[in-house]
Design a protein around this motif. Structure first.
Motif, short mmCIF file in Angstrom:
data_model
loop_
_atom_site.label_atom_id
_atom_site.label_comp_id
_atom_site.label_asym_id
_atom_site.label_seq_id
_atom_site.Cartn_x
_atom_site.Cartn_y
_atom_site.Cartn_z
N THR A 197 83.74 -10.96 64.16
CA THR A 197 83.36 -12.24 64.77
C THR A 197 84.58 -13.12 64.98
N ALA A 252 85.14 -17.08 65.88
CA ALA A 252 84.45 -18.37 66.03
C ALA A 252 85.48 -19.44 66.37
N ARG A 265 81.82 -10.25 68.34
CA ARG A 265 80.94 -11.38 68.66
C ARG A 265 81.81 -12.62 68.77
N CYS A 282 81.82 -16.91 69.13
CA CYS A 282 80.98 -18.09 68.91
C CYS A 282 81.78 -19.34 69.27
N GLU A 330 75.17 -20.58 67.45
CA GLU A 330 76.57 -20.18 67.22
C GLU A 330 76.93 -20.30 65.74
N ALA A 378 75.33 -17.54 63.62
CA ALA A 378 76.06 -16.27 63.71
C ALA A 378 77.28 -16.27 62.80
#
Length: 345
Positions: free
Chosen positions: A113, A115, A140, A142, A196, A199
């Motif tokens: 991830t 972010a 992923r 975010c 967001e 996650a």
């Protein structure tokens, strides 16, 4: 090696310093990257700020905006600021050459991830233009404070790129809300922002490696810091996890700021992301770290070379992506072979 550990995500949290570092790294091509200390001047707001009765020498955008939002005064100035911010950040774009954001997107897998607290479109642009390497094996991403290039369909709870249409209702996405620097932010009311954060919080609750790049957790991000820390502390394998801080600030200052996230000596501090564990073991950071610390069998470093073209970077990464598909289909272990990306089929 513990399969659950290596399957856990590597989480990267980006602040404004990440985009500024990328801008300097690619040679300062294009509009200048703002920080909270120069945003007022960069957006040509000094005259408007002074006319509204504020100190013309004010240099901190966060302090100014927080006062405007908390007092409810000078709504015209606040709306002008928001309009200028949106317009300016919407004009930014990556250069053609590979950037830190391209390396970053390609350094992680689908279990991982990224972010970002940033409004700029760089992460999304890098994500899109590297889709050709592997559409299904990208991390992923975010956007914790919204983003100028992200749109949403509230009715269907779907997000996408501004200018595109919702896949369900076929209506154009509405621009996502930007969260501005106020002391008490609301991370739960807006549907997109909440999703967001959900996650990121989920990833933090079982992550194995955490990299914080150019994010200082300012005083106006009190809620953000607490949310991240709460879920990071819930992590059942926290004592095995590692934290990397990528920042140019003094080491003592960074250690004091982030000490709540550290467990014992399990952290590192770098001034250049290219020297980080993530970029020394792209797409294999958790696997390599587990081999070194749990199996006492460290892998050789496999650092990203510096490329002149995006295609060269993508070609270098492709064999690693191919190995991932083979490992998954044949239930094998990663080789840890540093020569693999140099092989061509």
């Amino acid at each position: 090696m513990d399969g659950k550990i290596v399957a856990a995500p590597h989480i990267v949290i980006l602040g404004a310093g990440a985009s500024i570092a990328a801008y300097h790294d690619w040679g300062k091509i294009g509009p200048a990257l703002p920080s909270m200390l120069n945003l007022i001047d960069l957006l040509s707001l000094r005259t408007d700020v002074s006319a509204a009765g504020y100190d013309p020498n004010l240099t901190n955008f966060e302090l100014l905006y927080d006062e405007l939002a908390s007092t409810g005064k000078n709504e015209e100035l606040r709306k002008l600021i928001e309009s200028r911010v949106y317009e300016y950040f919407s004009t930014l774009s990556l250069p053609e050459a590979p950037t830190i954001y391209d390396y970053l997107v390609l350094s992680l897998r689908e279990k991982d991830t990224i972010a970002s607290f940033n409004w700029d479109p760089f992460l999304l642009q890098a994500y899109q233009r590297n889709e050709c390497v592997s559409k299904i094996r990208r991390p992923r991403i975010c956007f914790l404070h919204g983003n100028v290039k992200i749109g949403i369909c509230e009715a269907d709870r779907i997000s996408g790129v501004n200018g595109n249409k919702c896949s369900k209702c076929n209506k154009f996405f509405e621009p996502s809300k930007l969260l501005y620097p106020v002391q008490h932010k609301d991370y739960s009311t807006d549907i997109f922002i909440k999703s967001e954060w959900d996650a990121l919080r989920y990833a933090l609750s079982y992550g194995y490696y955490l990299t914080i790049f150019g994010y200082s957790a300012p005083k106006t991000d009190v809620e953000a810091r607490q949310l991240m820390l709460t879920d990071w502390k819930k992590n059942p394998t926290l004592e095995l996890a590692e934290v990397d801080i990528i920042d140019i600030k003094p080491k003592d200052e960074l250690e004091e700021n982030w000490q709540e996230f550290f467990v014992s000596h399990h952290y590192g501090i770098q001034t250049d992301i290219h020297n980080s564990y993530l970029f020394q073991h792209p797409r294999r950071s958790c696997d390599a770290f587990a081999a070194a610390t749990l199996m006492l069998d460290p892998w050789h470093d496999n650092p990203f070379p510096r490329f002149k073209t995006l295609r060269e970077l993508q070609d270098w990464v492709k064999p690693l992506v191919d190995e991932e598909a083979k490992v998954q289909s044949e239930k094998l272990a990663f080789s840890g072979d540093p020569v693999l990306p140099n092989k061509r089929t």
